[in-house]
Design a protein around this motif. Structure first.
Motif, PDB file in Angstrom:
ATOM      1  N   UNK A 118      -1.998   3.918  -1.071  1.00 38.24           N
ATOM      2  CA  UNK A 118      -1.555   4.661  -2.701  1.00 38.24           C
ATOM      3  C   UNK A 118       0.013   4.779  -2.960  1.00 38.24           C
ATOM      4  N   UNK A 119      -0.139   4.650  -3.964  1.00 38.98           N
ATOM      5  CA  UNK A 119       1.396   4.933  -4.687  1.00 38.98           C
ATOM      6  C   UNK A 119       1.385   6.058  -4.622  1.00 38.98           C
ATOM      7  N   UNK A 120       2.379   6.962  -4.576  1.00 39.40           N
ATOM      8  CA  UNK A 120       1.882   8.376  -4.389  1.00 39.40           C
ATOM      9  C   UNK A 120       2.773   9.635  -4.733  1.00 39.40           C
ATOM     10  N   UNK A 121       3.053  10.210  -5.745  1.00 37.53           N
ATOM     11  CA  UNK A 121       4.201  11.616  -5.971  1.00 37.53           C
ATOM     12  C   UNK A 121       4.167  12.283  -5.892  1.00 37.53           C
ATOM     13  N   UNK A 122       4.926  13.233  -5.183  1.00 42.16           N
ATOM     14  CA  UNK A 122       4.881  14.187  -4.598  1.00 42.16           C
ATOM     15  C   UNK A 122       4.019  14.872  -3.557  1.00 42.16           C
ATOM     16  N   UNK A 123       3.212  13.753  -2.877  1.00 44.11           N
ATOM     17  CA  UNK A 123       1.917  13.898  -2.419  1.00 44.11           C
ATOM     18  C   UNK A 123       1.057  13.229  -2.898  1.00 44.11           C
ATOM     19  N   UNK A 124       0.625  13.620  -4.037  1.00 42.82           N
ATOM     20  CA  UNK A 124      -0.327  12.965  -5.290  1.00 42.82           C
ATOM     21  C   UNK A 124      -0.356  11.708  -5.119  1.00 42.82           C
ATOM     22  N   UNK A 125      -1.677  10.823  -5.518  1.00 41.96           N
ATOM     23  CA  UNK A 125      -1.992   9.379  -5.758  1.00 41.96           C
ATOM     24  C   UNK A 125      -1.183   9.502  -7.110  1.00 41.96           C
ATOM     25  N   UNK A 132       0.680  11.374 -13.507  1.00 50.62           N
ATOM     26  CA  UNK A 132       1.766  11.511 -13.078  1.00 50.62           C
ATOM     27  C   UNK A 132       2.744   9.928 -12.611  1.00 50.62           C
ATOM     28  N   UNK A 133       1.899   9.126 -13.382  1.00 49.53           N
ATOM     29  CA  UNK A 133       2.456   7.695 -13.938  1.00 49.53           C
ATOM     30  C   UNK A 133       3.841   6.837 -14.218  1.00 49.53           C
ATOM     31  N   UNK A 134       4.252   6.083 -13.492  1.00 56.17           N
ATOM     32  CA  UNK A 134       5.155   5.534 -13.886  1.00 56.17           C
ATOM     33  C   UNK A 134       4.906   3.721 -14.886  1.00 56.17           C
ATOM     34  N   UNK A 135       4.856   2.939 -15.405  1.00 54.53           N
ATOM     35  CA  UNK A 135       4.651   2.124 -15.289  1.00 54.53           C
ATOM     36  C   UNK A 135       5.982   0.766 -15.017  1.00 54.53           C
ATOM     37  N   UNK A 136       5.403   0.011 -14.798  1.00 52.55           N
ATOM     38  CA  UNK A 136       6.096  -1.586 -13.960  1.00 52.55           C
ATOM     39  C   UNK A 136       6.795  -1.627 -15.264  1.00 52.55           C
ATOM     40  N   UNK A 137       6.504  -1.741 -16.590  1.00 49.65           N
ATOM     41  CA  UNK A 137       7.129  -1.799 -17.429  1.00 49.65           C
ATOM     42  C   UNK A 137       8.465  -1.307 -18.112  1.00 49.65           C
ATOM     43  N   UNK A 160       0.701   4.428   2.442  1.00 51.27           N
ATOM     44  CA  UNK A 160       1.411   4.913   1.486  1.00 51.27           C
ATOM     45  C   UNK A 160       2.750   4.949   1.082  1.00 51.27           C
ATOM     46  N   UNK A 161       2.870   4.412  -0.267  1.00 47.80           N
ATOM     47  CA  UNK A 161       4.200   4.375  -1.343  1.00 47.80           C
ATOM     48  C   UNK A 161       4.938   5.457  -1.549  1.00 47.80           C
ATOM     49  N   UNK A 162       5.328   6.532  -1.223  1.00 48.44           N
ATOM     50  CA  UNK A 162       6.326   7.354  -1.947  1.00 48.44           C
ATOM     51  C   UNK A 162       6.794   7.206  -2.855  1.00 48.44           C
ATOM     52  N   UNK A 163       7.065   7.483  -4.251  1.00 45.03           N
ATOM     53  CA  UNK A 163       7.679   7.007  -5.532  1.00 45.03           C
ATOM     54  C   UNK A 163       8.479   8.127  -5.666  1.00 45.03           C
ATOM     55  N   UNK A 164       9.719   7.454  -5.502  1.00 47.32           N
ATOM     56  CA  UNK A 164      10.966   9.310  -6.585  1.00 47.32           C
ATOM     57  C   UNK A 164      12.326   8.145  -6.739  1.00 47.32           C
ATOM     58  N   UNK A 165      12.781   8.546  -7.589  1.00 51.96           N
ATOM     59  CA  UNK A 165      13.807   8.085  -7.960  1.00 51.96           C
ATOM     60  C   UNK A 165      14.611   7.273  -7.518  1.00 51.96           C
TER      61      UNK A 165
END
Length: 335
Positions: A118-125, A132-137, A160-165
């Protein structure tokens, strides 16, 4: 119309699910028409307002699982190599796809299953429901597609892939390091010696490149382990930069070996693609060299204001000029 799971002896071979455990506490709801709780729908009766088609069992629509089996066998055949999907689809979706397809054809349906983390953000899917999602666009408005691709490649696809800026910015910085190495090679080739005779430094660099190629392929052969495959890429980059620092007159042939390595990486990972487009690169380089010549002429005329304007505007376009005792060189600095 339901698929009777008990009649398919290999049910659970993908997920490792135990049918007896699955049945504990489960029951058939009144009116469902199932023989067993684990049975799943192949065809569903039409409901008002839903799409429907005629069938031997009356009007209705296909079940979720049968849709995927039908589409894949139509376009890929009764057996094919790779089926992908998220980890959350292993059971019941992919398990049910296998059961119904192989029961129908009598053949092995899929040879290799690739399930992504899963793509994760701060430990959550990352999901729409959590907001808590960001689109590719949206990402493409801030980063190039190449940077996003590089960010994803730094993790094994099953993890899991942890998404952060910060994570994407780190990937951008690492990709810029590799581009800087390619630029260093390009600049060095302009003054490199053509004789094939190598010294100790050339053989050491070549050994690093050869070992890195083997490590890269070994990692990719190990379940597409892109995270591990990244390591030898940076080993070559570090070795090239160290070589160019130590050697006064680099050898063209060993630098070409390094370029071949990075071209191979480009073909596999889909990075550096624009860099290796020869026609586009040649026209761009010719224009940059022309601007450097114009700027040099302006400096000789002491028109420093216009000369500096050329330099600053090229920088805004991602081209950095560096004045050295040997003349002006240029590098790409932005992605």
């Amino acid at each position: 119309v339901y698929f009777e799971v008990r009649k398919y002896q290999e049910y659970g071979k993908l997920s490792g699910i135990n049918l007896e455990e699955l049945r504990k506490g489960a029951r058939v709801e009144p009116g469902e028409g199932k023989k067993n709780p684990e049975d799943f729908a192949l065809w569903k009766k039409a409901k008002p307002g839903e799409p429907k088609w005629s069938s031997p069992w009356g009007e209705g629509r296909p079940g979720w699982h049968i849709e995927c089996s039908t589409m894949s066998t139509k376009y890929l055949g009764e057996s094919f190599d790779i089926h992908g999907g998220g980890n959350d689809l292993i059971f019941p979706h992919h398990e049910n796809e296998i059961a119904q397809t192989e029961a129908c054809t009598g053949k092995e349906w899929v040879r290799y299953w690739l399930h992504t983390g899963f793509v994760m953000v701060k430990g959550e899917k990352m999901s729409k429901s959590l907001g808590n999602f960001v689109t590719i666009r949206e990402l493409l408005q801030r980063y190039s597609a190449e940077v996003i691709r590089f960010f994803v490649l730094q993790k094994h696809y099953r993890s899991p892939l942890d998404y952060t800026e910060e994570g994407i910015q780190h990937a951008k910085n690492n990709l810029e390091r590799l581009y800087n190495t390619l630029e260093n090679i390009r600049i060095a080739l302009e003054k490199a010696e053509t004789p094939f005779k190598w010294g100790k430094e050339e053989f050491e660099l070549y050994e690093t490149i050869r070992d890195a190629r083997r490590k890269f392929y070994d990692a990719m052969d190990d379940d597409f382990n892109t995270a591990e495959a990244m390591k030898p890429i940076f080993e070559v980059a570090n070795a090239v930069n160290a070589y160019l620092t130590r050697v006064e007159k680099p050898k063209e042939s060993v630098l070409r070996k390094a370029l071949e390595f990075f071209r191979m990486i480009s073909e596999v990972f889909g990075i550096f693609e624009d860099y290796f487009k020869e026609a586009k690169k040649t026209k761009e380089e010719e224009l940059i060299k022309l601007l450097i010549e114009v700027r040099s002429a302006l400096r000789k005329q002491k028109n420093f204001e216009l000369a500096d304007r050329i330099r600053s505007q090229l920088r805004e376009l991602g081209i950095q000029l560096e004045d050295t005792p040997q003349g002006t060189i240029w590098k790409r600095i932005e992605l």
